[in-house]
Scaffold this motif. Structure first.
Motif, PDB file in Angstrom:
ATOM      1  N   ALA A   1      -6.178  10.093  -2.290  1.00 26.35           N
ATOM      2  CA  ALA A   1      -7.234   9.315  -3.123  1.00 26.35           C
ATOM      3  C   ALA A   1      -7.338  10.083  -4.232  1.00 26.35           C
ATOM      4  O   ALA A   1      -7.707   9.648  -5.505  1.00 26.35           O
TER       5      ALA A   1
ATOM      6  N   TYR B   1      -4.694   8.787  -6.521  1.00 28.84           N
ATOM      7  CA  TYR B   1      -5.205   7.257  -7.020  1.00 28.84           C
ATOM      8  C   TYR B   1      -6.075   7.277  -8.091  1.00 28.84           C
ATOM      9  O   TYR B   1      -5.798   6.660  -9.173  1.00 28.84           O
TER      10      TYR B   1
ATOM     11  N   LEU C   1     -10.370  -0.872  -8.119  1.00 27.34           N
ATOM     12  CA  LEU C   1      -9.842  -0.845  -6.579  1.00 27.34           C
ATOM     13  C   LEU C   1      -8.935  -1.854  -6.534  1.00 27.34           C
ATOM     14  O   LEU C   1      -8.251  -2.035  -5.277  1.00 27.34           O
TER      15      LEU C   1
ATOM     16  N   LYS D   1      -0.882   1.327  -5.432  1.00 32.84           N
ATOM     17  CA  LYS D   1      -1.070   0.831  -4.036  1.00 32.84           C
ATOM     18  C   LYS D   1      -0.327   1.423  -3.034  1.00 32.84           C
ATOM     19  O   LYS D   1      -0.642   1.510  -1.959  1.00 32.84           O
TER      20      LYS D   1
ATOM     21  N   TYR E   1      -0.707   4.619  -2.788  1.00 35.86           N
ATOM     22  CA  TYR E   1      -1.604   5.652  -2.119  1.00 35.86           C
ATOM     23  C   TYR E   1      -2.462   4.599  -1.301  1.00 35.86           C
ATOM     24  O   TYR E   1      -3.433   5.392  -0.649  1.00 35.86           O
TER      25      TYR E   1
ATOM     26  N   PRO F   1      -5.049   2.404  -1.254  1.00 35.93           N
ATOM     27  CA  PRO F   1      -6.571   2.798  -1.547  1.00 35.93           C
ATOM     28  C   PRO F   1      -7.541   2.018  -0.462  1.00 35.93           C
ATOM     29  O   PRO F   1      -8.594   2.692  -0.234  1.00 35.93           O
TER      30      PRO F   1
END
Lengths: 793, 793
Positions: free
Chosen positions: A26, A29, A42, A334, A336, A338
């Motif tokens: 997180a 990101y 996002l 992406k 990561y 989310p």
């Protein structure tokens, strides 16, 4: 000695591992988002060029490592209720620290506009390195930081400064392997010889060995691991190495190592607090070797990025001309996942959010990192009690900084219990005549102490090391965490920390506009062993230019004082110790010298900052023929001796003597609140009479400060013109035309009414200068008439 | 790892031992004599108060150790015909080095007045730290030195700088344990990762661990010997320890150790020169632990002196009030048995004198230490060949420092065989756009090199390390030993070496008056990534004050250039590379920016240093209504854009555009040979018309330089006023009122004739500023009309 254990444990349960990894993702990101995205935070829609910032600024390379450490500290803080500050040497990791303080909630508390939802996240992303937004480095704007990340090298000094006298505080200090090459950082490892685990907190250095700078590998990443270990052990640490690029393994290693080192720190502290600090302990530290740009793009356009210098700044660029890079960025973000981290509203999932500590335990909210919250006023004795008796100006002598030392001794004494006052000096405390402080405390050292040593103990509060960098950095860290202090230094060598001063002054300037940053105690300098009294040293030790350097900074954060004697020095010192959010520069003499003002006069003079000395003037309220101004102890002496000569030879000449204590009074009031209005300036300096100004430093500064004043074209400044060697005190002023004879010559030459009657006096003055030269060459010391001169009016 | 062998050999025969000990005693005797005596140099009569200097200045503590090392180097130089320079970190040991160069004969050769007889010895003693004499530190006046001993921390950097590209040279560098605490020294141990034994000479660091500073023990003397060894091995050295206070034992140890380490150095060099430098070798070094003030008084007034901090300066004082101290001094000096050392005429006995090397092999006479003797001009390509085509001013763009890099590439190429040109940068060579140099050479590193690294090799000539201190110190050492170089640095962080610059500038100033010191190549700085273009970094990276700092030094040693475009930068660069004995500061942009002058115009402009740009002016030889002056690339751009606006809106307004390349032209010609005469200044700036001056740095400097000029009261300077953050390039100038709109506003406001007709234009300019603000907040980049503006007249 052997390589420290490389541990491969299972400290985290599978679920803990999953969560901490998710938390880290997180943060990563959000870091990438800040560097790249204007919108679509996002990635709820396919990433397009218009979502990406047109100017890409910031640094990715160090960020994942900083995020990794942050996540793991969250775990141990929660598990053990620790009080931890996070000092980030690789300041380029700004986006990472912003990301983490956002995840833990601190960021939205101090910046409600940056809320924990999609809209807030979009603002978080957009503001980064964007006009009207936040800087790319860790900065005053960053909650939890006391450390500006722009100029490298000071992290470990700030960390130690924060830890002193904060026994419960643990300062996690990430040292970049780039900044480790700087001089300041290289010597600051030795700060451990000045930290007493019985009374101070702990510093846990984490050397982040990610291998690269902008375009080069780092030195410490390219020596054998054995050599690096040897170096760190030589610095007095016990290093633990964590190395790799597999997050699963590294999470376990980091968790286990943190548990281990915190146990060790606690054991060291426990032992010292029970048994006393008898021998310097070997504190643990961590070497974290992870790839530069870890988890970022491995290749771009066929060129390796991750784990090379190319990962330092912005690994993906040229989105307009290379649309495939948009896809790479989208894939990267992406990666990561989310959708597993944030809910539909953009908020971090609850089971991840609970990994962060609460309230003040959050590293972004630690009150030590907003030191003004904890600042307590010093208990100050009445400075007037230390006054030198001055029955008549210019007849008795004193050593001003020695008198100041007596005042500071009692400041120290009154605040011993509060543990919030320290003085720093590069091996010059006694040379600068602050000896008296050692009557109530000692110099601190936790290295070996021998019986022949003078006033050295593990619990001293005088910090001496032959490094201006260390003195400066420690005191910055100490002040920024809400305490007080003074730094005494030889005048010339304060230039060693010019650049550190810059950063501290910039920090203070920026905090003025940040409502949640509370005021801290001012940074106080005493500069002595100044340009005019370099008896043991000579030309290399002569440079009064620090004043010039600091007046370039904002008038709202700097002050310069040149008290001419002991009582004015006391008054100024008292003022500086009470002030907040300034850098106060005091320059004063340490040698026995004539005293001018009794305490009442000194207070009045210092309150005004500048004034006509009526007792030395003979213009009796009327317009003078000449103004003789002076700033600084030696220029004041020479001015008054010149006045003496002139009054003897030209009894009808009306001379006004003006002394300047607060140099900023010379600036226009429009520029500086301490500045005189033009009307007041004119009333002191006249609108049209010659002014002969004897100044402590480089003459150009006085011109620069006064160039817009009415009578500036009549201003003639004498000061240091870079002429000097090892010679007598008086010869130094002669070499620079600042002596009484040259000053008197200048006055006579500038007054038409003296042109004819002044010839004899001019010849006398020329003869005096020749006599002086012959005398010192023969005797090696100044003529008795110079040494014994006193004010006689 | 184990503690390095502590050897107890019998290298010296009894006779050799006797002689070297006698030679050392002679040096110690002469050192004490310099500190104390006015007369009676050989103590042929009983010592009396009148033989002793009235002011005692100097430092004894480190001197016997320095003398010890000198004597032993004499031995190995003779035995092996070595080429050795002696760099003395503890500069307070000045009397020791003077003593040794006197003993070996060098001193009397360069100062015939200080002859090798009783009379000369008396003069030698008297001149030390005496008015009209020599400084107390090692200084430019000291033969054999390239190192001013006043400010501590730079010895090892100077030593490495001297060793680079001098394959036959061995630099003995004594590092004081006090100076070892400084930042610069702490990082400079890592210089060994940049020294290539195949092509460079060797540095033999000798850490002189004598335990004390002015009032404190040293850090390195108070850590365990194992820890110290670990530290030094961590720095990449192989330390040999010599410790004790018995001269007989120590002479043997020192002789044997020197033989050993020189063999090792030769073996390393031999291997590298035969087989190539494939892996960084571990160079030997020596730790010499002897008592502070060794052989001096052990107790004075019952207080221990030798081997305590009290031996640092002058161990015996107060001769007038304590006559018994006279006897102590006499006993001390006689303990060296001068009658066994000097003949009746005061000359060193022949059998001792022959211990010193002859001619240039004497360390005091080594030509490398008077680098101008060896200096060869650089082979320079014709800088005009690198010209940017400028068919019309202000219509095409170039990156000036990139163009400069192409010129420097060929300077590098032409001098590769001469091995006398290097460039230094703190990890910024490419960031500063000198990439082209890497086409002909590499960055140097003898640490590990990986395939992904960019242009790094053991034989590179681009020196990059993230330490401004190291870059500065290496280049100083390189220049002082007769070579050439350039240092490129981010503008703000050059303040890190403010104090080092001071010392180098002081050195240059003093050498002007020393006839035997030959001119050396100038120290050339390129500062870029300057205050106005901090796109990635922001406020922390903004400080144009280095100019202010250096103009405090003597006008005879400093020059400041602000070329506005690529061709002027080329011309200035060419000039600086040919100049001698200056510090040349060049500040130029690295971003693509509009070009103004073709090469012919650039040469003409740079030759004058300042000039009216007729093509931009419309005063056609008549008196203008306003002078718009500019210095620096960004201010020049903004000024011309403002001129463009004004000429569009006020076609009748007569504007004169003045550009300043050589900032020193603004100073009075009486102060600076580059300064304009008042007549010329007035003819350019007028005597009474408003001047709006757009300046690169802090405005105060322009006032300071021009405050005595006729028209100064009409001068209005725009510059950096410490307002900045991470924002667009144009917004930076707007924040500081240096942009085209503010400049145009200022012109209109200052011209009475425009007060009524100017209202519309003023409103337009206010609107432009608001439009700008809105645009950047929305788009994050500057308005197209700003980005695309060109000169159209």
């Amino acid at each position: 000695m052997t390589i420290a254990t490389r541990i491969m444990p299972k400290t985290l349960t599978t679920e803990e591992l999953r969560k901490i990894h998710a938390y880290w993702r997180a943060a990563n990101y959000l870091s990438v988002g800040q560097i790249y995205l204007l919108d679509n935070p996002l990635l709820h829609e396919p990433l397009k060029l218009e979502h990406i910032k047109p100017r890409l600024l910031g640094h990715w390379g160090t960020t994942p490592g900083l995020n990794f450490i942050y996540a793991h500290f969250n775990r141990v803080i929660k598990a053990r209720d620790l009080n931890v500050m996070y000092v980030i040497g690789p300041g380029h990791g700004g986006p990472g620290i912003v990301a983490n303080t956002y995840l833990e909630g601190t960021y939205s508390e101090v910046y409600p506009n940056i809320s924990q939802d999609t809209e807030g996240m979009q603002r978080l992303f957009k503001q980064f390195s964007f006009p009207g937004g936040i800087p790319s480095h860790v900065a005053p704007e960053t909650p939890g930081s006391i450390h500006e990340g722009g100029e490298l090298g000071y992290s470990l000094l700030h960390a130690y400064g924060a830890a002193f006298d904060n026994p419960d505080l643990l300062v996690c200090c990430v040292v970049g392997d780039g900044e480790a090459e700087t001089g300041a950082l290289a010597t600051s490892w030795h700060s451990n010889k000045f930290l007493n685990p019985a009374r101070d907190g702990a510093v846990l250095p984490i050397l982040h060995l990610n291998g690269y700078k902008i375009a080069n590998p780092t030195v410490l990443a390219r020596i054998d691991p054995e050599e690096l270990e040897s170096l760190l052990m030589g610095y007095g640490y016990k290093p633990y190495f964590i190395e790799g690029d597999d997050p699963e393994i590294l999470h376990q290693q980091m968790a286990a190592t943190l548990d281990l080192v915190i146990d060790e720190i606690r054991a060291i502290q426990h032992d010292a607090r029970i048994n006393g600090c008898s021998k310097r302990p070997r504190h643990p530290m961590i070497v974290l070797k992870t790839p530069k740009g870890w988890t970022g793009p491995k290749f771009v356009d066929g060129i390796p990025i991750e784990n090379t210098f190319r990962a330092h700044q912005v690994p993906l660029t040229e989105f307009a001309s290379k649309p495939e890079h948009i896809k790479l960025l989208e894939d990267w973000m992406k990666s990561y996942q989310p959708e597993e981290l944030f809910d539909d509203s953009g908020k971090l999932l609850e089971d991840l959010a609970e990994l962060a500590p609460k309230g003040d335990r959050r590293m972004g909210a630690n009150p030590h990192a907003n030191g003004g919250l904890l600042l307590k006023d010093l208990k100050l004795p009445n400075f007037q009690d230390y006054a030198v008796e001055v029955p008549k100006p210019g007849t008795i002598t004193a050593e001003p900084t020695r008198v100041m030392g007596e005042f500071l001794r009692d400041v120290m004494k009154l605040n011993l219990d509060s543990r919030n006052f320290r003085v720093m000096s590069p091996d010059e405390n006694n040379s600068n005549r602050w000896n008296a402080i050692l009557e109530v405390t000692n110099r601190v050292s936790t290295a070996e102490i021998l019986p022949t040593d003078d006033h050295i103990a593990v619990d001293g509060r005088v910090m001496e090391v032959l490094s201006e960098h260390m003195c400066q950095g420690w005191l910055e860290g100490y002040l920024l965490t809400g305490r007080h202090g003074f730094f005494s230094c030889y005048e010339a060598f304060i230039h060693i920390i010019d650049s550190m001063f810059n950063q501290h002054a910039k920090w203070l300037k920026v905090t003025h506009d940040i409502p949640w940053r509370r005021s801290i105690a001012s940074f106080n300098y005493l500069l002595t062993s100044h340009v005019w009294r370099q008896d043991h040293n000579g030309f290399s030790h002569q440079d009064p230019g620090f004043i010039d350097h600091i007046v370039n900074k904002k008038a709202s954060v700097i002050r310069v004082y040149l008290p001419p004697d002991a009582n004015t020095l006391l008054s100024v010192t008292n003022h500086c110790l009470r002030s907040r959010n300034y850098v106060n520069l005091i320059i004063a003499g340490k040698q026995p010298e004539l005293q001018w003002l009794d305490m009442d006069a000194a207070i009045e003079h210092c309150t005004a900052g500048i004034g006509i000395w009526d007792w030395a003037s003979n213009d009796k309220g009327s317009e003078p023929d000449v103004v003789m101004a002076c700033a600084g102890d030696v220029p004041t002496l020479e001015t008054l001796a010149a006045v003496d000569f002139l009054r003897q030879h030209f009894p009808d000449l009306k001379i006004r003597v003006v002394n300047v204590v607060d140099l900023m009074t010379l600036q226009p009031s429009s520029v500086n609140p301490h500045g005189l209005s033009d009307r007041n300036f004119d009333s002191i300096f006249t609108r049209d009479k010659p002014i002969v100004f004897a100044y402590h430093g480089y003459p150009g500064l006085i011109h620069r400060l006064t160039c817009h004043r009415t009578n500036h074209h009549n201003l003639h400044v004498h000061g240091y013109k870079e002429e000097g060697t090892t010679t007598t005190a008086f010869d130094m002023v002669v070499l620079n035309d600042l002596d009484r004879f040259h000053l008197a010559q200048d006055v006579i030459a500038r007054l038409p009414q003296l042109q004819s009657i002044g010839a004899h006096a001019q010849q006398l003055l020329r003869d005096k200068l020749i006599e002086h030269r012959h005398y010192i060459i023969k005797h090696g010391e100044d003529m008795p008439e110079i040494l014994n001169w006193q004010w006689s009016y």
